[in-house]
Scaffold this motif. Structure first.
Motif, PDB file in Angstrom:
ATOM      1  N   ASN A  30      67.905  69.943   6.678  1.00 47.90           N
ATOM      2  CA  ASN A  30      68.394  71.083   5.907  1.00 47.90           C
ATOM      3  C   ASN A  30      67.757  72.379   6.379  1.00 47.90           C
ATOM      4  N   TRP A  31      66.468  72.333   6.690  1.00 44.81           N
ATOM      5  CA  TRP A  31      65.776  73.526   7.167  1.00 44.81           C
ATOM      6  C   TRP A  31      66.356  73.983   8.504  1.00 44.81           C
ATOM      7  N   ARG A  87      69.875  77.657  11.607  1.00 44.12           N
ATOM      8  CA  ARG A  87      71.027  77.924  12.470  1.00 44.12           C
ATOM      9  C   ARG A  87      72.021  78.862  11.793  1.00 44.12           C
ATOM     10  N   ASP A  88      72.195  78.717  10.491  1.00 41.33           N
ATOM     11  CA  ASP A  88      73.158  79.544   9.770  1.00 41.33           C
ATOM     12  C   ASP A  88      72.614  80.930   9.453  1.00 41.33           C
ATOM     13  N   GLY A  89      71.333  81.101   9.473  1.00 45.68           N
ATOM     14  CA  GLY A  89      70.723  82.371   9.099  1.00 45.68           C
ATOM     15  C   GLY A  89      70.038  82.224   7.755  1.00 45.68           C
ATOM     16  N   PHE A  90      68.828  82.774   7.636  1.00 48.01           N
ATOM     17  CA  PHE A  90      68.060  82.599   6.414  1.00 48.01           C
ATOM     18  C   PHE A  90      68.562  83.489   5.290  1.00 48.01           C
ATOM     19  N   GLY A 110      74.808  86.705   3.981  1.00 56.00           N
ATOM     20  CA  GLY A 110      75.530  87.821   4.588  1.00 56.00           C
ATOM     21  C   GLY A 110      75.024  88.160   5.980  1.00 56.00           C
ATOM     22  N   GLY A 111      74.265  87.267   6.599  1.00 55.09           N
ATOM     23  CA  GLY A 111      73.721  87.537   7.919  1.00 55.09           C
ATOM     24  C   GLY A 111      74.764  87.435   9.011  1.00 55.09           C
ATOM     25  N   GLY A 112      75.945  87.022   8.659  1.00 55.21           N
ATOM     26  CA  GLY A 112      77.007  86.915   9.663  1.00 55.21           C
ATOM     27  C   GLY A 112      77.159  85.487  10.133  1.00 55.21           C
ATOM     28  N   ASP A 113      78.401  85.099  10.286  1.00 56.90           N
ATOM     29  CA  ASP A 113      78.681  83.751  10.768  1.00 56.90           C
ATOM     30  C   ASP A 113      78.611  83.734  12.281  1.00 56.90           C
ATOM     31  N   ARG A 114      78.272  82.593  12.807  1.00 55.99           N
ATOM     32  CA  ARG A 114      78.218  82.467  14.260  1.00 55.99           C
ATOM     33  C   ARG A 114      79.630  82.372  14.830  1.00 55.99           C
ATOM     34  N   ASP A 115      80.527  81.674  14.143  1.00 61.55           N
ATOM     35  CA  ASP A 115      81.890  81.504  14.613  1.00 61.55           C
ATOM     36  C   ASP A 115      82.821  81.772  13.438  1.00 61.55           C
TER      37      ASP A 115
END
Length: 135
Positions: A59-60, A65-68, A71-76
């Motif tokens: 999970n960590w 990978r998704d951003g902590f 609203g940090g923005g999606d990778r795809d």
């Protein structure tokens, strides 16, 4: 190089190696000891505790990978609706064509001796910096 200079140079290199590399190697060695100890401790835990630790770390890592932050923005964010088609693969050369190339006369190599160059024989380029003065 005189022997005295060589001795001084080797002494300075040895001193710098001890000063800078020894703490780094100690740090790396400490990390290795901690990793080995953690591996032995993890191995001796019950299976349900091992699964709990794996889930926590998984999970960590997913969160990292998704951003902590939200609203940090999606990778795809969205897949491209109209992707370009992949180029068609080139046809393989026929065996006959490859045999013709192999039996062809080999190219002769040009000599590497300096020759007079185009552009007035001044070595090419704009001519500036060739030693000639322009007025």
């Amino acid at each position: 190089m005189p022997a005295r200079t060589r001795i001084i140079l080797l002494s300075v290199i040895a001193l710098a190696t001890i000063v800078f590399l020894q703490p780094f190697l100690t740090f790396i060695g400490g990390l290795v000891v901690l990793a080995v100890a953690g591996t032995f401790i993890y191995r001796d835990l019950p299976q349900d505790t091992q699964d709990m630790i794996e889930d926590y770390l998984g999970n960590w890592l997913q969160k990292a990978r998704d951003g902590f932050w939200p609203g940090g923005g999606d990778r795809d964010p969205e897949p491209d609706p109209d992707p370009e088609p992949a180029p068609a693969p080139k046809p393989a050369a026929s065996r006959e064509a490859s045999q013709e190339k192999a039996s062809a006369k080999p190219r002769t190599r040009r000599s590497r001796s300096p020759r007079s160059r185009t552009n007035g024989g001044n070595g090419g380029g704009s001519g500036k910096g060739s030693g000639a003065k322009e007025d």
